[in-house]
Design a protein around this motif. Structure first.
Motif, PDB file in Angstrom:
ATOM      1  N   PRO A  57       1.897 -25.782  -7.903  1.00  0.00           N
ATOM      2  CA  PRO A  57       0.736 -24.880  -7.790  1.00  0.00           C
ATOM      3  C   PRO A  57      -0.082 -24.827  -9.081  1.00  0.00           C
ATOM      4  O   PRO A  57       0.463 -24.828 -10.187  1.00  0.00           O
ATOM      5  N   LEU A  58      -1.409 -24.768  -8.907  1.00  0.00           N
ATOM      6  CA  LEU A  58      -2.314 -24.556 -10.033  1.00  0.00           C
ATOM      7  C   LEU A  58      -2.668 -23.078 -10.192  1.00  0.00           C
ATOM      8  O   LEU A  58      -3.347 -22.709 -11.146  1.00  0.00           O
ATOM      9  N   GLU A  59      -2.234 -22.254  -9.252  1.00  0.00           N
ATOM     10  CA  GLU A  59      -2.488 -20.824  -9.346  1.00  0.00           C
ATOM     11  C   GLU A  59      -1.575 -20.218 -10.420  1.00  0.00           C
ATOM     12  O   GLU A  59      -0.427 -20.627 -10.572  1.00  0.00           O
ATOM     13  N   ARG A  60      -2.096 -19.214 -11.127  1.00  0.00           N
ATOM     14  CA  ARG A  60      -1.305 -18.583 -12.176  1.00  0.00           C
ATOM     15  C   ARG A  60      -1.629 -17.095 -12.233  1.00  0.00           C
ATOM     16  O   ARG A  60      -2.803 -16.703 -12.200  1.00  0.00           O
ATOM     17  N   TYR A  61      -0.576 -16.276 -12.290  1.00  0.00           N
ATOM     18  CA  TYR A  61      -0.767 -14.833 -12.433  1.00  0.00           C
ATOM     19  C   TYR A  61      -1.032 -14.505 -13.897  1.00  0.00           C
ATOM     20  O   TYR A  61      -0.209 -14.783 -14.768  1.00  0.00           O
ATOM     21  N   LEU A  62      -2.184 -13.905 -14.157  1.00  0.00           N
ATOM     22  CA  LEU A  62      -2.475 -13.409 -15.496  1.00  0.00           C
ATOM     23  C   LEU A  62      -2.035 -11.964 -15.662  1.00  0.00           C
ATOM     24  O   LEU A  62      -1.797 -11.513 -16.782  1.00  0.00           O
ATOM     25  N   ARG A  63      -1.959 -11.259 -14.551  1.00  0.00           N
ATOM     26  CA  ARG A  63      -1.404  -9.903 -14.507  1.00  0.00           C
ATOM     27  C   ARG A  63      -0.668  -9.769 -13.187  1.00  0.00           C
ATOM     28  O   ARG A  63      -1.160 -10.198 -12.150  1.00  0.00           O
ATOM     29  N   ASN A  64       0.500  -9.146 -13.203  1.00  0.00           N
ATOM     30  CA  ASN A  64       1.268  -8.915 -11.969  1.00  0.00           C
ATOM     31  C   ASN A  64       2.068  -7.635 -12.130  1.00  0.00           C
ATOM     32  O   ASN A  64       3.293  -7.632 -12.139  1.00  0.00           O
ATOM     33  N   ASP A  65       1.339  -6.521 -12.269  1.00  0.00           N
ATOM     34  CA  ASP A  65       1.966  -5.234 -12.546  1.00  0.00           C
ATOM     35  C   ASP A  65       2.677  -4.691 -11.310  1.00  0.00           C
ATOM     36  O   ASP A  65       2.173  -4.795 -10.186  1.00  0.00           O
ATOM     37  N   LYS A 102      -5.376 -16.300 -11.112  1.00  0.00           N
ATOM     38  CA  LYS A 102      -6.328 -17.344 -11.495  1.00  0.00           C
ATOM     39  C   LYS A 102      -6.118 -18.546 -10.574  1.00  0.00           C
ATOM     40  O   LYS A 102      -5.029 -19.094 -10.482  1.00  0.00           O
ATOM     41  N   ILE A 103      -7.212 -18.969  -9.901  1.00  0.00           N
ATOM     42  CA  ILE A 103      -7.164 -20.077  -8.954  1.00  0.00           C
ATOM     43  C   ILE A 103      -7.559 -21.371  -9.661  1.00  0.00           C
ATOM     44  O   ILE A 103      -8.594 -21.441 -10.316  1.00  0.00           O
ATOM     45  N   GLY A 104      -6.739 -22.420  -9.516  1.00  0.00           N
ATOM     46  CA  GLY A 104      -7.069 -23.726 -10.071  1.00  0.00           C
ATOM     47  C   GLY A 104      -7.619 -24.674  -9.023  1.00  0.00           C
ATOM     48  O   GLY A 104      -8.631 -25.346  -9.246  1.00  0.00           O
ATOM     49  N   LEU A 105      -6.970 -24.738  -7.847  1.00  0.00           N
ATOM     50  CA  LEU A 105      -7.438 -25.552  -6.724  1.00  0.00           C
ATOM     51  C   LEU A 105      -8.323 -24.657  -5.861  1.00  0.00           C
ATOM     52  O   LEU A 105      -7.826 -23.822  -5.102  1.00  0.00           O
ATOM     53  N   ILE A 106      -9.651 -24.833  -5.984  1.00  0.00           N
ATOM     54  CA  ILE A 106     -10.552 -23.900  -5.295  1.00  0.00           C
ATOM     55  C   ILE A 106     -10.813 -24.315  -3.852  1.00  0.00           C
ATOM     56  O   ILE A 106     -11.306 -23.512  -3.068  1.00  0.00           O
ATOM     57  N   TRP A 107     -10.522 -25.573  -3.503  1.00  0.00           N
ATOM     58  CA  TRP A 107     -10.529 -25.980  -2.102  1.00  0.00           C
ATOM     59  C   TRP A 107      -9.629 -27.193  -1.926  1.00  0.00           C
ATOM     60  O   TRP A 107      -9.726 -28.136  -2.714  1.00  0.00           O
ATOM     61  N   PRO A 108      -8.738 -27.175  -0.926  1.00  0.00           N
ATOM     62  CA  PRO A 108      -8.429 -26.033  -0.054  1.00  0.00           C
ATOM     63  C   PRO A 108      -7.518 -25.041  -0.767  1.00  0.00           C
ATOM     64  O   PRO A 108      -6.637 -25.458  -1.538  1.00  0.00           O
ATOM     65  N   ASP A 142      -4.465 -22.524  -1.460  1.00  0.00           N
ATOM     66  CA  ASP A 142      -3.069 -22.451  -1.030  1.00  0.00           C
ATOM     67  C   ASP A 142      -2.904 -21.143  -0.247  1.00  0.00           C
ATOM     68  O   ASP A 142      -2.864 -20.053  -0.821  1.00  0.00           O
ATOM     69  N   GLU A 143      -2.832 -21.248   1.063  1.00  0.00           N
ATOM     70  CA  GLU A 143      -2.799 -20.055   1.910  1.00  0.00           C
ATOM     71  C   GLU A 143      -1.584 -19.187   1.628  1.00  0.00           C
ATOM     72  O   GLU A 143      -1.669 -17.953   1.644  1.00  0.00           O
ATOM     73  N   ASN A 144      -0.435 -19.804   1.375  1.00  0.00           N
ATOM     74  CA  ASN A 144       0.775 -19.026   1.089  1.00  0.00           C
ATOM     75  C   ASN A 144       0.610 -18.218  -0.196  1.00  0.00           C
ATOM     76  O   ASN A 144       1.040 -17.059  -0.281  1.00  0.00           O
ATOM     77  N   ALA A 145      -0.015 -18.832  -1.215  1.00  0.00           N
ATOM     78  CA  ALA A 145      -0.212 -18.130  -2.484  1.00  0.00           C
ATOM     79  C   ALA A 145      -1.156 -16.944  -2.308  1.00  0.00           C
ATOM     80  O   ALA A 145      -0.933 -15.870  -2.890  1.00  0.00           O
ATOM     81  N   ILE A 146      -2.195 -17.119  -1.492  1.00  0.00           N
ATOM     82  CA  ILE A 146      -3.149 -16.022  -1.276  1.00  0.00           C
ATOM     83  C   ILE A 146      -2.495 -14.884  -0.506  1.00  0.00           C
ATOM     84  O   ILE A 146      -2.674 -13.699  -0.835  1.00  0.00           O
TER      85      ILE A 146
END
Length: 758
Positions: free
Chosen positions: A267-275, A312-318, A320-324
């Motif tokens: 995944p290219l998605e990354r949590y910058l905050r996850n309180d 923070k989204i890295g792959l803007i299309w398509p 990752d539905e599971n990550a969202i």
């Protein structure tokens, strides 16, 4: 004051070669480093691959070719070929060819990893070629990465541009790094994805990122093992046999499924905050992420810290539905922050729309009114206001105090400077038209003539110059038009416009402005064999009625073979020649041959261009201050000189490029100095120079900067015009800070003039 140890072992080549430690890298250099890193990765994996790069320059990617040429020795040693293209669509077709190498039985490499580059309008132009290339696919040990330069605010483009919607329509996966620091990882990820899925992958490079630079720690090269294990058994690899059948569409969709598989594993998605317990969440991507982080930091200094998720989204299309879905779980409200249109926001809404329990989603609008603008550019202060509005939309969910200080609007009056031709620029002469005539603008520095009193207007896409006149001419009383066109545009695609004008029997004179360089993007050579005699032969072969050449140095054409009937004239005859050409029915061509003034200056410094020992001065006792010299030359080196007898004129010797057109009028005040050299100041010690500078500062009385500790951030704004060393000053300051071990970053706001000194 805290002292820092200077890193005396750092070299400028470390930005491309270092495998550990700190480097300073700008976005263009990062693309070169990316190519070398991919080759290192393949070599470590035992693959015999080659690299291939092609594209067409255009801001914000105006300096890519220059950076590649600078690194030619390293690229050659790594088996990476740089083949400049004459336009973007032919570059894309070349890349399509590289992927065929991976499936041929007679190949001499395992595969070719390929990079295409081009600005947003170039992507539009190349759409058919890219669509075909992506549909055919990539080889499993090759891969295609497309660097798409998006100028979101038209800093040096005719129209603001965002490419993600076009890329999605072609079903091309798109990644969006937030900073130069992410370029290497995102780029290697993109090639690995391309190999795994068989899809071409787009890499979004916005002006604010690609034209920035920063120091950071080099990370070890990532390994994406999935790309080396073909679970699809070659079914997604390059295959052009399915064209002209519905199977080609199925092939593309199968690849998109593979893209989703790869994105879930890496995944290219990354949590910058996850309180814990957060009920609100922010989704952001690319450079907009940095704006959000700055705005949040400022808000958190003013009010208590609320529980928050920030993805923070890295792959803007398509997406990752599971990550969202995982991110949205238990949230009441989501804010999507992205530049330009609602791209990620729309995808998230479509994904969550049918869920029984779903959060509210805001982005471009909030309750029917604009929240985050689609036009213009995002910045931290704008994001701060948007966050406050979003949090206050429901008193029950107001999380930050609304008692933030109101920021005063910046008064920009007097801060803008209209772009203008350089001193001695050939366009000062070549873009003039006779009284009673009109001209059309075109892509290039000469477009600035449209903002001068030169009866010049209009603009088309690159390569369309003059064809709009074909549509207009039957419906106007104007019998003839002049059309400006640079030789770079001519070679790129403008030649076809001339062919169309001949075919349509249009009454038009093309003024081909041959300046010996693609000046607007850094003075690069045109990408192929081109000369005035070649252009003459080509346009005569197309059937134009007459061709003439004007130049500031007619003597250069002695002994030059030209087609019959073509004459060479001094530029002083330009007005009379244009009057003749406008009376000829059909298409005529005037080629104005005069070197770019900025290139002349640069080459003279490099001792590769003649520097006449002839300087002009103005005797202020004779000068009447009439300004005719400026009328004749349109030159910025002519400056006002205040005297006891009133305002006169003078020549600023430091910027004069020895064009000499200022003497074309009738004026007895000019004085020629032949053989003399400007007197240079005697060398002075550093201490003496420092004392002199402090004295000058004291005389001017500038505001003194506040005292800072070694840990305080410091911002420096260096202002000026193109070609005066502004970029160099910024680079020196940033490198000095980097060598001291400081965190340094730089942003080059080059605007319309991009000198790119080599």
């Amino acid at each position: 004051m805290m002292t820092r140890t200077l890193n005396r072992h750092y070299t400028l080549s470390d930005n491309l070669n270092a495998t550990q430690g700190r480097v300073f890298l700008n976005g263009t250099q990062a693309l070169v480093r990316l190519l070398l890193s991919q080759q290192r990765l393949d070599k470590q994996a035992g693959l015999n691959t080659a690299g291939f790069v092609s594209g067409y320059r255009g801001s914000p990617l105006g300096g890519v070719d220059t950076a590649l040429w600078k690194a030619s020795d390293q690229l050659d040693a790594a088996g990476i070929t740089f083949q400049p293209a004459i336009n973007e669509d032919l570059a894309a077709t070349m890349l399509m060819g590289t992927q065929q190498a991976g499936i041929r039985s007679d190949r001499n490499v395992d595969g070719v990893f390929a990079m295409w580059y081009g600005k947003g309008p170039g992507l539009d132009r190349a759409g058919d070629a890219i669509h075909h290339g992506h549909a055919a696919g990539a080889s499993k040990q090759g891969g295609v990465l497309m660097i798409v330069g998006d100028d979101h605010i038209a800093a040096s483009s005719s129209i603001p541009h965002a490419s993600e919607n076009a890329l999605r329509n072609w079903r091309i996966p798109t990644i969006n790094p937030a900073s130069v620091e992410e370029y290497e990882y995102f780029g290697l990820w993109g090639w690995a994805l391309s190999r795994y899925s068989g899809a071409w992958v787009a890499f979004k490079a916005v002006t604010e990122t690609i034209e920035s630079g920063r120091s950071f720690e080099v990370e070890p090269l990532p390994h994406f093992e999935a790309s080396r294990h073909d679970r699809h058994k070659g079914s997604l690899e390059y295959d052009a046999s399915k064209f002209l059948s519905p199977d080609i569409e199925l092939q593309i969709e199968n690849r998109i499924r593979a893209v989703r598989e790869f994105a879930r594993q890496f995944p290219l998605e990354r949590y910058l905050r996850n309180d814990a317990g957060a009920k609100i969440g922010i989704v952001s991507t690319g450079k907009a992420t940095l704006d959000v982080c700055d705005a949040l930091e400022e808000l958190c200094r003013e009010s208590p810290h609320p529980p928050l998720k920030h993805l923070k989204i890295g792959l803007i299309w398509p997406l990752d539905e599971n990550a969202i879905r995982a991110f949205a779980k238990d949230l009441d409200h989501i804010l999507v922050v992205e530049e330009k249109g609602a791209f990620i926001e729309t995808q998230i809404k479509e994904l969550l729309f049918n869920d029984e329990i779903r959060p509210s989603i805001a982005g471009k609008t909030l309750n029917g009114t604009e929240l985050i603008p689609s036009a213009g550019q995002l910045c931290p202060s704008l994001m701060k206001k948007a966050l406050q509005r979003w949090w206050q939309k429901d008193k029950a969910t107001s999380l930050f105090s609304s008692r933030t200080a109101q920021e005063a609007e910046i008064n920009t009056e007097g801060l803008s400077r209209r772009p203008y031709f350089c001193s001695g620029c050939p366009h000062n002469s070549s873009t003039k038209v006779p009284e009673g005539s009109q001209a059309l603008g075109g892509v290039g520095c000469h477009y600035m003539a449209t903002s001068m009193s030169r009866n010049t207007q209009g603009l088309t896409q690159m390569g369309g110059e003059g064809t709009d006149w074909i549509g207009l001419s039957p419906y106007t009383k104007t019998p003839h038009i002049f059309q400006n066109m640079g030789e770079g545009t001519y070679f790129h695609s403008g030649y076809l416009a001339i062919r169309q004008a001949v075919s349509a029997k249009a009454n038009i004179t093309y003024k081909i402005l041959f300046n010996d360089a693609v000046a607007m993007t850094g003075g690069q050579p045109v990408d192929g064999p081109i000369s005035v005699p070649r252009i003459c032969q080509q346009v005569m072969g197309e059937g134009v009625e007459r061709v003439v050449i004007t130049t500031d140095e007619p003597e250069r054409y002695r002994g030059v073979l030209l087609p019959d009937g073509i004459t060479v004239h001094h530029r002083r005859e330009l007005d009379a020649l244009q009057r003749e050409l406008r009376d000829i029915k059909g298409v005529t061509v005037l080629i104005h041959d005069q070197s770019c003034a900025a290139e002349k200056r640069r080459r003279r410094k490099q001792k590769s261009y003649s520097d006449p020992a002839h300087r002009l001065f103005i005797n202020t006792e004779v000068c009447e201050g009439c300004g005719d010299c400026g009328t004749q030359s349109n030159c910025l080196s002519l400056v006002p000189e205040e005297t006891s007898l009133g305002r006169k004129r003078a020549i600023e010797q430091s910027s004069c490029n020895k064009d000499y057109s200022c003497v074309d009028g009738f004026c007895p005040s000019f004085v020629s100095v032949i053989g003399g050299l400007p007197r240079k100041r005697a060398s002075a010690s550093v201490a003496l120079l420092r004392e002199e500078m402090l004295q000058r500062f004291a005389e001017l009385g500038p505001p003194q900067p506040a005292a800072q500790t070694a840990s305080d951030p410091c911002n420096v704004l260096v202002a000026g015009i193109g070609g005066t060393g502004v970029i160099t000053v910024g680079a020196v300051l940033a490198m000095a800070a980097h060598l001291e071990g400081r965190h340094a970053s730089i942003m080059d706001m080059t605007g319309l003039a991009q000198k790119g000194a080599r």
